[in-house]
Every structure is written in C-alpha cells, then in structure tokens.
Scaffold this motif. Structure first.
Motif, PDB file in Angstrom:
ATOM      1  N   ARG A 188      44.578  32.573   4.052  1.00 44.23           N
ATOM      2  CA  ARG A 188      45.839  31.905   3.742  1.00 44.23           C
ATOM      3  C   ARG A 188      46.293  32.221   2.317  1.00 44.23           C
ATOM      4  NH1 ARG A 188      47.260  27.423   6.792  1.00 44.23           N
ATOM      5  NH2 ARG A 188      45.769  26.764   8.385  1.00 44.23           N
ATOM      6  N   LYS A 220      41.158  29.187  15.796  1.00 42.69           N
ATOM      7  CA  LYS A 220      41.267  30.342  14.908  1.00 42.69           C
ATOM      8  C   LYS A 220      41.271  31.653  15.697  1.00 42.69           C
ATOM      9  CE  LYS A 220      41.277  27.927  11.086  1.00 42.69           C
ATOM     10  NZ  LYS A 220      40.212  27.664  10.149  1.00 42.69           N
ATOM     11  N   ASN A 222      29.233  24.100  12.467  1.00 40.50           N
ATOM     12  CA  ASN A 222      30.450  23.829  11.696  1.00 40.50           C
ATOM     13  C   ASN A 222      31.656  24.604  12.223  1.00 40.50           C
ATOM     14  OD1 ASN A 222      29.252  22.039   9.857  1.00 40.50           O
ATOM     15  ND2 ASN A 222      28.465  23.728   8.629  1.00 40.50           N
ATOM     16  N   GLN A 223      31.480  25.322  13.317  1.00 34.94           N
ATOM     17  CA  GLN A 223      32.552  26.092  13.963  1.00 34.94           C
ATOM     18  C   GLN A 223      33.288  27.005  12.984  1.00 34.94           C
ATOM     19  OE1 GLN A 223      33.659  22.406  16.838  1.00 34.94           O
ATOM     20  NE2 GLN A 223      34.772  24.277  17.276  1.00 34.94           N
ATOM     21  N   ASN A 283      36.798  27.959   6.713  1.00 39.01           N
ATOM     22  CA  ASN A 283      37.695  27.267   7.638  1.00 39.01           C
ATOM     23  C   ASN A 283      38.985  26.831   6.939  1.00 39.01           C
ATOM     24  OD1 ASN A 283      36.352  27.419  10.086  1.00 39.01           O
ATOM     25  ND2 ASN A 283      35.174  25.539   9.767  1.00 39.01           N
ATOM     26  N   ALA A 284      38.851  26.355   5.704  1.00 37.08           N
ATOM     27  CA  ALA A 284      40.032  25.819   5.016  1.00 37.08           C
ATOM     28  C   ALA A 284      41.012  26.924   4.636  1.00 37.08           C
ATOM     29  CB  ALA A 284      39.608  25.028   3.784  1.00 37.08           C
ATOM     30  N   ASN A 319      35.651  28.879  17.793  1.00 38.95           N
ATOM     31  CA  ASN A 319      36.739  27.953  17.424  1.00 38.95           C
ATOM     32  C   ASN A 319      38.048  28.518  17.944  1.00 38.95           C
ATOM     33  OD1 ASN A 319      38.500  26.154  16.303  1.00 38.95           O
ATOM     34  ND2 ASN A 319      38.020  26.629  14.163  1.00 38.95           N
ATOM     35  N   TYR A 333      42.611  14.748   3.219  1.00 34.74           N
ATOM     36  CA  TYR A 333      42.325  16.171   3.442  1.00 34.74           C
ATOM     37  C   TYR A 333      40.851  16.470   3.130  1.00 34.74           C
ATOM     38  CZ  TYR A 333      42.495  21.232   3.075  1.00 34.74           C
ATOM     39  OH  TYR A 333      42.228  22.572   3.251  1.00 34.74           O
ATOM     40  N   VAL A 337      38.104  18.219   5.647  1.00 34.55           N
ATOM     41  CA  VAL A 337      37.251  19.378   5.319  1.00 34.55           C
ATOM     42  C   VAL A 337      35.782  18.994   5.448  1.00 34.55           C
ATOM     43  CG1 VAL A 337      36.566  20.944   3.460  1.00 34.55           C
ATOM     44  CG2 VAL A 337      38.999  20.454   3.851  1.00 34.55           C
ATOM     45  N   ALA A 352      39.495  21.534  -1.136  1.00 37.63           N
ATOM     46  CA  ALA A 352      38.554  22.016  -0.116  1.00 37.63           C
ATOM     47  C   ALA A 352      37.249  22.481  -0.751  1.00 37.63           C
ATOM     48  CB  ALA A 352      39.186  23.148   0.694  1.00 37.63           C
ATOM     49  N   VAL A 377      41.283  22.340  10.319  1.00 36.84           N
ATOM     50  CA  VAL A 377      42.298  22.472   9.258  1.00 36.84           C
ATOM     51  C   VAL A 377      43.416  23.387   9.756  1.00 36.84           C
ATOM     52  CG1 VAL A 377      42.758  23.436   6.969  1.00 36.84           C
ATOM     53  CG2 VAL A 377      40.732  22.013   7.350  1.00 36.84           C
ATOM     54  N   CYS A 378      44.661  22.973   9.506  1.00 37.09           N
ATOM     55  CA  CYS A 378      45.805  23.716  10.057  1.00 37.09           C
ATOM     56  C   CYS A 378      46.985  23.697   9.095  1.00 37.09           C
ATOM     57  CB  CYS A 378      46.204  23.106  11.395  1.00 37.09           C
ATOM     58  SG  CYS A 378      46.692  21.383  11.265  1.00 37.09           S
ATOM     59  N   ASP A 379      48.013  24.421   9.428  1.00 39.18           N
ATOM     60  CA  ASP A 379      49.208  24.524   8.588  1.00 39.18           C
ATOM     61  C   ASP A 379      49.743  23.150   8.191  1.00 39.18           C
ATOM     62  OD1 ASP A 379      48.959  27.198   9.024  1.00 39.18           O
ATOM     63  OD2 ASP A 379      50.654  27.373  10.391  1.00 39.18           O
ATOM     64  N   TYR A 392      48.315  21.696   5.055  1.00 45.20           N
ATOM     65  CA  TYR A 392      48.896  22.268   3.832  1.00 45.20           C
ATOM     66  C   TYR A 392      50.283  21.682   3.579  1.00 45.20           C
ATOM     67  CZ  TYR A 392      45.194  25.720   3.053  1.00 45.20           C
ATOM     68  OH  TYR A 392      43.997  26.334   2.754  1.00 45.20           O
ATOM     69  N   SER A 427      36.203  20.626   9.439  1.00 46.27           N
ATOM     70  CA  SER A 427      36.970  21.673   8.747  1.00 46.27           C
ATOM     71  C   SER A 427      37.544  22.691   9.721  1.00 46.27           C
ATOM     72  CB  SER A 427      36.093  22.375   7.705  1.00 46.27           C
ATOM     73  OG  SER A 427      35.053  23.108   8.317  1.00 46.27           O
ATOM     74  N   HIS A 428      36.933  22.816  10.897  1.00 49.01           N
ATOM     75  CA  HIS A 428      37.441  23.808  11.854  1.00 49.01           C
ATOM     76  C   HIS A 428      38.825  23.435  12.376  1.00 49.01           C
ATOM     77  CE1 HIS A 428      35.613  20.703  14.335  1.00 49.01           C
ATOM     78  NE2 HIS A 428      36.322  21.139  15.347  1.00 49.01           N
TER      79      HIS A 428
END
Lengths: 194, 194, 194, 194, 194, 194
Positions: F8, A114, F82-83, F174-175, A111, E127, E131, E160, E138-140, E143, E135-136
């Motif tokens: 996070r 990430k 699912n990466q 991931n989340a 990925n 959201y 997920v 999540a 998911v980013c800032d 949030y 889900s890969h």
C-alpha cells in the motif's frame, strides 16, 4: 520418515469393490492418471461412497452462474477454515487447473481477502465463510448482497450447499486422517508449459 | 404473527415431483402422519434430495454399537452447537421417541454434560463435539478413549460421519431458513400415554 | 438411570427453613402446583435466597414497555447462550405460558434470529446478547437502536439487568448442577386445551 | 476533556432517597471518605439497590476459608475478564488494602497466572475464570481440585457465587457506563505510609 | 511470599555486558533512576537486545501526528489484549507521565472504549486492536477511517508497526516471565505534585 | 486481472536507498535470483528495515538445536495462524528447500498435526502455537515438555522469539498488503531435479 497410511481405516482392495464403485474409480484414474485417495478411503463404506459422490456431482457439475473454478475456490476457502489437509491440497490443484492461475489456490487458502479475485468472487467467499462459521446468522441482507453481484437465488443455494458439503467432507477427512496424494501438490503450478 | 414460509426457496408441488421422490415422501407421511419439511424443502433440488437421503439412511439406519437413540443424540448435540432450529426440534423428537425419555432431548440441546446420560454416551458426544468444532485436532487418543467404552473403529467412523453429515444439514437448513413442522415440538413428550 | 440429585449441595428440610423463606416457597407451590428447584436449592443459603428473589422480583414483576413474556424471552436467550439447563427449561415454560405460544421457547433457545418474533423483539434480544457476551462494547448506538423501536431508557436498563441477573443465575445453577423439575418440560406446550 | 457523567442514567439527589438507602450511603461515605459511584448510580432503582447490596454483603462479608482479600481478587479477575472499568478499579483498591500489597491488583487484572499468589489462590482464580467463561463445563474434578487445597464445598459455592454476582455487576456497570471515582485509582498503592 | 526472579533466564552481570549495551543501560538508569527489567532480561541475548531497541526507537521516538502519549496508549491497549504484565505496567507508567493524566493508563488497560479519550484516539486504538487480533482483515476502509481523523498513511504505518512490535514484545515477555519493576506501578499517579 | 502493487506504500527506488540497505538487497538478489518483496517494501522505512533484518538474522541464522528448516516451519505455522499470505508463501519455499521436502510446507500451513513431522517437531510447533495464540498461559510445564525432547532453554527462547518476531512481521505485512513474489510459489517443489 516413512510415509503414513492414507487413512486410519482399511483401504479396500480394488478388485473386491462393487462394480459401480470400481467403475467410478477406473474413470477417475483414467482422467487424472492416478486415483485420488478420497475414492480409496471412502470405498471402505460403499453406501456412503455412493451418496457422497452423487452429492458431490450434483453440486459441482451442475449449471449456474458459478464457474467450476469458483466452485473449487469455495471448497478451498472452506477447507482451509476447517484445516482439512486433503481438501485444501486436492481442490487447490483444481482451482489452479480450472482458473489457469497457478498462484490463486495458495492465496485463497491463506487469506482470500488478499487473493487476486474480483469483488464478486470475494462476495461469494464472504458468504461461504459465513455459512461455514456462523450459518445461524444468515439473513436477508446476505441474499441481497449477492444479488447485487448478479447472482440469483439458485447460485446462493449452490454456494451454501458446496460450503456445507465440503464442511462435511473436511470433518470426515480429518477424523479418518485422509492423506492427500503427492501428485496434487504440484498439479497446475506451471500452466504455461502444460 | 402469520406463520413464515418453510423455506426461502420454492416448495415444489408434490404432484410435480419425480416418482421416486414422491414415493419417499408418501412413505414418510404414512409413517409419521405428516410430511417433515426437510423432504419438501430439499425436493426443490431432486438430485441433492436423493443424495442427501441416501447418505442419511446409510448413516442412521445401519447396524453397529450405537443405538438409534444414540445416533439421534449426536444429531441434537451437533445441531444445537450449529444453532439449527430445524434439526434440534425434529431430531429432538426422535431422541424422545427412540429413548422413551421425554426430557432427554432438551437436556442434550442445552448442555449434554448435564444430561441424564451414561459415561459412554457422554464420551460419544464429547467426540462428536470435537469433530463438530475442531476436527483438525482429532488424534489417536480420541480413538483410544472411545475404545475404552466398548466402541470399535466402525462406531467411531459412524459418530464422526453423523456429526459431519448433520453439520452439512444444519448449514443448509440455516441458509434456506428451513422451518420445523409444528408437530415435532410435542412428539414424544408424553411417553407413558403413547 | 436413577435420577440425579437436584443440587451438588444439601437441600434443606422445608420445616427447618426460616419463616419468610418457607412462606415464599409455600406461595409458589400453591400457585405452580410444585416447588421449582431453584427455591429448594438456593434455600441452602438463606441470605442469598432473600437477595436473589428480591432482585428477581424487582426486575421481573415491574412495570414498563417489556411484557412479562418478553422479559422471559430475554432469560431464555441468555440462559441458552450460557448453556444453563435449569433456566432454559424453567423459563422456557414461562415464555410458553405468558405468550400462549407453545413453540416460541424452543425457537428462542436454539436461535432467536429464526424465531417467530417481531423486529422489536429481535432488537431486544440482540441487545441482551450483546450485554451477555460483550457488554464492554455497549455504546450510544445500542441505545439509539432500541429507542427507534419505542423503548425508553428505563426499558433498556431492564433488558441489561435481566440479562445480567440471569447470567448470574446461570453460573450459579451450572456450578451447583441445579436440576430443573420434570414438570417444566411439558408446561405450556398445549395452550389450546389449557 | 471535561469529565463524563458517572452514569448514562439520572443520579438521584441524596436528599430524595428513601431513608434506608440514604443511611447506607451515609455509612459508606463516613468509612471511605467519599461515596463510591456504584451507590449513587444504582440508587436510581431503589429496589434493585437494596437487593444488590444485600446480595453483595451476603457473599463478601460472610465467614469461610476465603479471606476478604481473596474474595476481592476474584472480583478483580472476573471484572477484568468482563472488561468492567468500574469494578477493576474499585475492587483493585480493595485488594491492595486488604492484602496490604500495592502491586497485586494490577497483576491480577492483567494476568493472574503471573501474579504474586500462592498455588491455592491461583486454583481459586482458575475456578472463578471457569465459572466466568464456561460455567456449563464445571464438573466433579473442579470440586476435587479445590478440596485438595483445603477448601470445602461452602467455599466453592462462595467462589462461584462471587464470580457470578460480579459478572452481573460488570454487565450492569458496562451497560450504564458507570464511572469509577477518581479516588479508587490511588488507594492502597503506598501501604507503608498509610 | 519472596519475590520471584525477573526472568526465567539468567540475567547477565552488568560488568560483563558489551560496551554498547552497558552504555544504553547506564543511560536509561540515569534518566529513570532505575533499570527497567526489559533491559536486563533481554541483555541475555545481545544481538536481539540491539535489534529490539533499535526497532523500538525507530517507532517510538520518530516524528509524526501521533504524540508520545498516544504511541504509549497503543502499547497499553495491545499489551492488555495480549495479557502481558510487564508491558501494561511499564508502558502504563509512560502513558500517565506523557499525558499528565494519572487515570488514563488503567482506563485503557481495562476498556479503551470507556477511557477519557478523544474520538480520534479511540479510532487509533480501534485500528490497533484490529491489527492485534485480526490483521488479515485490514482493508481500505480502515485507512479511510483514520484519514478522516487527520492521520496520514505514515501515521497508519506507525500504529500498525507499534502494535505489531509490542505484540512481539508481549509474547517474549510472557514466554520468559519478565517481571515489571515495582517502581513502574506508582509512577505518574500523582502528577500535580511531581 | 492486472497484478496489484506489492505494498500500500511507496516502494523506494533502489538507487535512492542508503548504501547499507542497497548492499543487503544486492546480496539477497544475487543469492535468490530476485528481490523478495519484503526487502523492497520495508525499505520505505530505512531504520525499521535495519532493525527488522538485524532481528531476523539474530534469530534465524544462529546456532542451536533447531535446524534452519525447523526455524522456517515455526514461521509457516505462525504465519498461517495469523493468515499472512506473504510469510506463508515465502517461508513455505524455505521449508521446502531446507528440508528437501516438497510437501511439507503446505502440510504445516494447513494443519501441522497432520504433517510429516517427528514428535519433537510437533512439540516445537505446539509450543509456537501457544506463544502465538495465548502466550499469557505459558508455564513451567511447557518448558518441561520441550526439555523432554532434548531441547534446552536457549532453544525454547528461540522458538518463542521466532514466533513472536514473525507475529510482528505477519501483522505489518497484512497491514500494508505486502504481496509475495510469484517466484516463491514454485520454489523447492521439485527438489530432485534442482
């Protein structure tokens, strides 16, 4: 389990190959210490071999704002999306070596979002993934985004063409069941002691 | 609406091109009566131009059990799946001409399953679509199926490589917005009066 | 290869059809010079024939800010997404004729994003593709976008309903293997000499 | 939260409707005890209203080997695949009522493969899902499978056309945000005490 | 049609269960008036039963800015995306009961975008769907969006984890063909007379 | 580039953790020589930590016809689909160690169909991928296929539950952007010299 062959097709005897192809193979063997299977398996078709590596060199050895490591990252991301074992493993080794970063290739393969990359590098891979998966949607905005990261139009051509070329390579490798050399799996994983 | 350019990138002046590239372009112009835009747009990158057409010729002009028309059908089906306007239109013209069948290219572009094809030809295109869309799933059974239609392993390599090569071509054409020449749209549509 | 039938189902004898259906078919034959197969194949079910063409006329012959050519573009884009040979070919002919533009239908069928269209027309087709592929996500923003291009809510209803109606037509045509008339393939390709 | 409107578009005043449309609405109100919103929302376009319900009746009220409950199951499965709230809820009520089975509609909406259905009914829905999602792949084998369950070609036409018609209905309902009447949610859930 | 079993696997005799598991089952039976099948079917694996319900309780009975009804909405949306009959039906009942809203569960199951929800609730489900399905990515920004609706990072973890936990539950239920109790289908549909 | 955080969310101080959790962490640290980040990051939620590892142990440490290495292969294949970077890397290390096969994890992560696996192992992973990606289609035939490879129903439950559990783990990782420990990348790559 005994190891399966490196291709569904016959692998030519080195001695029987045309001189130019054998010279290319000798050169890579000298440099790498082994012959990557892509050379042996594609030598089954000499004309395609020549065109393939001429294209490869034109894209991967040229100048521009993309480093060698960045070019190889594009290959790993594309090859992972296309689930090509040969290219993920072989070019993953090159990512590790060029970037002197033993973790990066696995991160990009799973990925890239990430991975330990700069925002500029993530933008490069985002465009590569768009070319890989839905090139018909490429638009002005894609060019504008990459320019904001200091890339010029020639770099953008490079990203698209590397993605497209290895998309071809991935499909051929998958179709002929090209097997990666065992050596690639470990290369570049311990950079400090190399 | 004024006609858009044939590429996002500069199109080189013919006079300024290297001799070998200009010779190739002169030859195609003499044969076709016009210069297909793929020659003009890829000439922006001479090394890639040379590799591209060397690869093209190695796959499309070789002997084997696939006719020229069948090779072009693979291109049309692949290019339609990748939504590449240039290749669907340009190679659609070639399908019509080689097959002397003015309806076939449009049929293959929309849905090869409903096209006027033999079962053997549908099996060829089914394999091409698998290589195009999920090459990682290619398996022994795919080879066995094609062999039942009288194709040998070299033919199967050809199908996969043509699909893969034009998958590359499609992505490059989409990324640079390569525009098909107007001439292609009408070529081969009236075979009886040719 | 002998030409396959125009439908998996029996095609009724014209003489045996109810008067209103035969009158409709006579009228289209007089205007087009041939009977489009959709009339012959759907006449197998007279009640559905009547409802189908009543619905068609209500959507395609009405007033509004969409031209006839734009209504047909929606049909081509939708039918290409649904891989319906009949509708891409038959309505592609209508796009060429209404727009007096011999290249446009093929462009829209392969990738409307690369077609010679105005931004307003691309917005129309973008909304049609959303209704075609993920109508459950249609939202206020879609309406707002189209209004910015001078379309009103009745036009937006038209786009959605044309997309939906031909999505129905596509599925029926695919399920019964409705074959387009040969005539459609060439219609409107040489507008200057018409 | 106040209840949102039943459509993005104006809902006509009953008194202002053409006589034939008002008569149809009066009839359904008398039978159901309320006016299903599809009648009110589509009456915004009288010609489309007439064609829509004529088509509906031609498909849903005809004879054949599919029971009324089975026709409604096809609607629920299709509408769930297209995520159309109106049709899942309204036709789910009809499945419960016709089949006198209060659980079946919810089962079919979530996953018809786990619903309390016969193998014949699962084959009907499998074909409907193919027409719904990839009609371009419909082939002889699909017809052969359904014939093995005692269905004839007219029944197979019915399945495809019901799927296609409600695929149209789903897209229109989604595009105009057609809201199901509250009454539908509870109808047929307590069959024994009806 | 006789009712199929509630699981592909043996359902243990209550008397033979370990004390802690039987106590948990007795408690839920006392509260609900029946034993939800998830307790009976998972009791086939006591250790997994204990971990499953410990995890469930940790996520669903904890404090935070998500109400019980909102937690259950996440379950319904996730389970519908995964086409899990048991969870859509059982947790749909809980949505109706906690929210005292008899229509909401069906709305969320078909298309939460058209459900009677607040913008905050739609953001929660958007959201959850990300997920659930990618889900890969998911980013800032995800949030940041949720924080704008007054949710804190612990709430975002909850969303999540509930999505992820029921994604597990959905897959197990589908794999063992867990059947929902008939009682769930009607629960909470007539809140005013409860 | 400085190394990003492992989550996070706040990572608790070991000294502040409940005794049972600290004991579990001490044990894994003693065995592995380092603390895998999944323990540190999930300790942010003690109740979920306990349930997570109880479930993990119930599935991964139990008896049955699946070896420990085969259980970990399922994790790698699922996590790659699912990466999930954490799980591919951490459980890839376990595949290498348990199977004493330094190449296998990378093969499975990219394309298990091309990995050095037995037909039985490929059938296990094919079922895992079905549970991972379309569990609603699991059917009797899936069970029959696996039984033909000598697996019993309890093994089939194990495959589904491992896939489902790590599908949950993947989504949570991931989340919260869980980062794998650097140590995992190299573990088990040189089995002969361990």
């Amino acid at each position: 389990m005994s190891q399966p062959p490196i291709s569904r097709f016959p692998v030519p005897d080195l001695a029987a190959l045309p001189d130019d192809i054998r010279a290319r193979i000798d050169a890579v063997q000298e440099k790498a210490g082994f012959i990557p299977n892509v050379f042996l398996t594609l030598a089954h078709r000499p004309d395609e071999f020549r065109a393939f590596f001429a294209y490869h060199d034109a894209l991967m050895l040229k100048d521009g704002n993309l480093s060698q490591g960045e070019r190889e990252m594009i290959v790993v991301a594309t090859s992972s999306a296309n689930q090509c074992l040969y290219c993920v493993v072989a070019h993953g080794a090159l990512v590790r070596i060029y970037e002197k970063q033993p973790l990066l290739a696995d991160q990009v393969a799973v990925n890239y979002l990430k991975a330990d990359l700069t925002e500029r590098q993530k933008a490069i891979l985002a465009y590569a993934m768009k070319v890989c998966e839905r090139s018909h949607e490429v638009c002005d905005e894609d060019y504008a985004t990459l320019r904001r990261y200091g890339l010029n139009d020639e770099d953008i051509w490079d990203i698209a063409s590397i993605t497209a070329f290895f998309g071809m390579s991935n499909r051929i490798a998958n179709a002929i069941s090209m097997r990666p050399n065992d050596e690639f799996f470990l290369m570049g994983r311990m950079p400090r002691i190399r």
